[in-house]
Design an enzyme around this catalytic site. Sequence first.
Site, PDB file in Angstrom:
ATOM      1  N   ARG A   1      27.156  -6.346  49.377  1.00 16.07           N
ATOM      2  CA  ARG A   1      25.967  -6.472  50.218  1.00 16.07           C
ATOM      3  C   ARG A   1      24.791  -7.048  49.439  1.00 16.07           C
ATOM      4  O   ARG A   1      24.464  -6.584  48.354  1.00 16.07           O
ATOM      5  CB  ARG A   1      25.564  -5.106  50.775  1.00 16.07           C
ATOM      6  CG  ARG A   1      24.280  -5.128  51.595  1.00 16.07           C
ATOM      7  CD  ARG A   1      23.989  -3.766  52.187  1.00 16.07           C
ATOM      8  NE  ARG A   1      23.648  -2.788  51.176  1.00 16.07           N
ATOM      9  CZ  ARG A   1      22.402  -2.499  50.801  1.00 16.07           C
ATOM     10  NH1 ARG A   1      21.372  -3.160  51.310  1.00 16.07           N
ATOM     11  NH2 ARG A   1      22.179  -1.564  49.898  1.00 16.07           N
ATOM     12  N   ARG A   6      23.924  -7.038  42.808  1.00 17.93           N
ATOM     13  CA  ARG A   6      24.141  -5.662  42.354  1.00 17.93           C
ATOM     14  C   ARG A   6      25.480  -5.446  41.669  1.00 17.93           C
ATOM     15  O   ARG A   6      25.572  -4.686  40.713  1.00 17.93           O
ATOM     16  CB  ARG A   6      24.010  -4.707  43.552  1.00 17.93           C
ATOM     17  CG  ARG A   6      22.588  -4.582  44.034  1.00 17.93           C
ATOM     18  CD  ARG A   6      22.500  -3.725  45.275  1.00 17.93           C
ATOM     19  NE  ARG A   6      21.103  -3.546  45.662  1.00 17.93           N
ATOM     20  CZ  ARG A   6      20.718  -2.929  46.774  1.00 17.93           C
ATOM     21  NH1 ARG A   6      21.625  -2.459  47.602  1.00 17.93           N
ATOM     22  NH2 ARG A   6      19.431  -2.794  47.061  1.00 17.93           N
ATOM     23  N   HIS A  26      24.972   1.055  43.225  1.00 20.22           N
ATOM     24  CA  HIS A  26      23.626   0.587  42.895  1.00 20.22           C
ATOM     25  C   HIS A  26      23.456   0.685  41.389  1.00 20.22           C
ATOM     26  O   HIS A  26      23.791   1.701  40.781  1.00 20.22           O
ATOM     27  CB  HIS A  26      22.564   1.423  43.612  1.00 20.22           C
ATOM     28  CG  HIS A  26      21.228   0.751  43.645  1.00 20.22           C
ATOM     29  ND1 HIS A  26      20.433   0.636  42.530  1.00 20.22           N
ATOM     30  CD2 HIS A  26      20.557   0.139  44.648  1.00 20.22           C
ATOM     31  CE1 HIS A  26      19.327  -0.008  42.850  1.00 20.22           C
ATOM     32  NE2 HIS A  26      19.376  -0.322  44.132  1.00 20.22           N
ATOM     33  N   GLU A  75      14.064  -9.554  45.757  1.00 13.75           N
ATOM     34  CA  GLU A  75      15.048  -8.666  45.151  1.00 13.75           C
ATOM     35  C   GLU A  75      16.217  -9.489  44.632  1.00 13.75           C
ATOM     36  O   GLU A  75      16.335 -10.689  44.914  1.00 13.75           O
ATOM     37  CB  GLU A  75      15.516  -7.620  46.175  1.00 13.75           C
ATOM     38  CG  GLU A  75      14.401  -6.675  46.602  1.00 13.75           C
ATOM     39  CD  GLU A  75      14.839  -5.628  47.596  1.00 13.75           C
ATOM     40  OE1 GLU A  75      14.086  -4.667  47.773  1.00 13.75           O
ATOM     41  OE2 GLU A  75      15.924  -5.761  48.197  1.00 13.75           O
ATOM     42  N   HIS A 100      26.540   3.651  46.303  1.00 13.10           N
ATOM     43  CA  HIS A 100      25.318   3.423  47.078  1.00 13.10           C
ATOM     44  C   HIS A 100      25.579   2.981  48.514  1.00 13.10           C
ATOM     45  O   HIS A 100      24.925   3.476  49.423  1.00 13.10           O
ATOM     46  CB  HIS A 100      24.477   2.354  46.369  1.00 13.10           C
ATOM     47  CG  HIS A 100      23.180   2.041  47.035  1.00 13.10           C
ATOM     48  ND1 HIS A 100      22.216   3.004  47.268  1.00 13.10           N
ATOM     49  CD2 HIS A 100      22.667   0.875  47.522  1.00 13.10           C
ATOM     50  CE1 HIS A 100      21.168   2.452  47.854  1.00 13.10           C
ATOM     51  NE2 HIS A 100      21.416   1.166  48.038  1.00 13.10           N
TER      52      HIS A 100
END
Length: 536
Positions: free
Chosen positions: A377, A281, A235, A113, A342
Amino acid sequence: MKQFDVLILGSGLAGQSLALRLAGRLKVALISKRQMDDGASAWAQGGIAAVIDPADSTASHYEDTQIAGAQLCDPAATRFVVEHGADAIQWLRDQGVPFTPDDTSWGMHLTREGGHSHRRIVHVADATGAAVQETLIDRVRHHPDIQVFENHLAVDLIVGHKLDKRDSGCLGAYILDLDSGRVEAFSAGHTVLATGGAGKVYLYTTNPDTSTGDGIAMAWRAGCRVSNMEFIQFHPTCLYHPQAKSFLISEAVRGEGGLLRLPDGTRFMPKHDPRAELAPRDVVARAIDFEMKKRGIDSVFLDISHKSPEFLREHFPTISARCLELGIDISKQPIPVVPAAHYTCGGVQIDLRARTDLPGLYAIGETSCSGLHGANRLASNSLLECVVFSEAAARDILGTPRKPLSTLPPWDESRVSDADEEVVISHNWEELRRFMWDYVGIVRTSKRLERAQHRIRLLKREIDEYYANFRVSNDLIELRNLVTTADLIVQSAMRRKESRGLHFSKDYPQTASKAKPTVLSNPHWPRDLKRWNQSA
């Protein structure tokens, strides 16, 4: 009054993991606001980050986490979590979680990811959270030492010094039974906040309706410090469709080759960051927000159609099926996406044993701030944190000598009445979420934050008056907690005179040379507890 050794508020992965680790030794109450599978954990698609492949390393996972977190991640907490990653995965496998297998020596498929330098995401297709929750829920429901209270909502923590008791710590909580409307006192030797994040403070969010900042607000009112509340992760890719409420398009879609495009098909991420679609992100969300505002478009598009239908059905069955229900064949068409609130990177400040400032009170999962996430994060570190800190909390609780449970006063409703107009709550809820989206979103300015703060103060006075005069209800409790959480977000954002990670200010676009956390201390914090905290 109900009495338990441990009271766990919240039934997501963090709460259930802790309950299972304690069961057999202690009597546990697990409080769930709705049903046990209605929290954010069950919505997690991508997976759990952990170093499994021998070609990977905890040093690399640590570095990736620090880079994504804009160097604000607490070094000790970050090392603690990444070094316990493999053990966390093994514990879940021991519980029976059916991670997607492959023919490697470790037997699990690893995906990649954004922000990760290696494939290290252990997953169950594209519905990891749901699979983990389903496995643990079955074990929790059948364990004789765990009593589950569904459709129950915590109103507030019960704190000794507010009752003029010698024990100044947390003694339990008042809990509202949503079916009967009755509030009961739950006495416990240890109370744990595992209530999740605060995504519903924003108009657009990937979070379930239960994410209303309850644990953060309760801990703040009890006197605990909160940290880094300005860092709300948006997000980048929430499905944009009038019939799709809060449906997330997993980070793993970009990890497996998905490309972000404008309506005319042009890619735009390479001009924003050399990592393109695999940037963290915050970078991707700001890039999408920039392109949407610049061009006046409602969404951008995530294109994975160059992969075979078989590949997409195997890796993304949930996403494929949901999109198809809405008339989008992802093997042939791009997916319309927009950013949405998110993840709450900040929260109740804890140490490496999951202890808060208040004796007897712990916090784990998204409601806490361990320091792991810093200013942003890293994808799939959140479920990992839940499992690692549930073990840390369990170890500390089991190592603490038992003390007699306190007798608590019943909930007093003698001076309140039934609400006359519920429209006040619904109107304030809508107003709060809209101005937070407009003024405290992906891009901020000092003027916007001042406007938000002014409106929050007005709302807070109105809600506090309402709370003092009328019987509590689910909507009133959640709105009260959301306003408190919104206030903490704005206070934190106003203190940060730089742009870092998820906090981007047009007035302070530069990043300071030294990364410092934002720590808010409640002015009503008792002096004796301050001394306890400094010695802890």
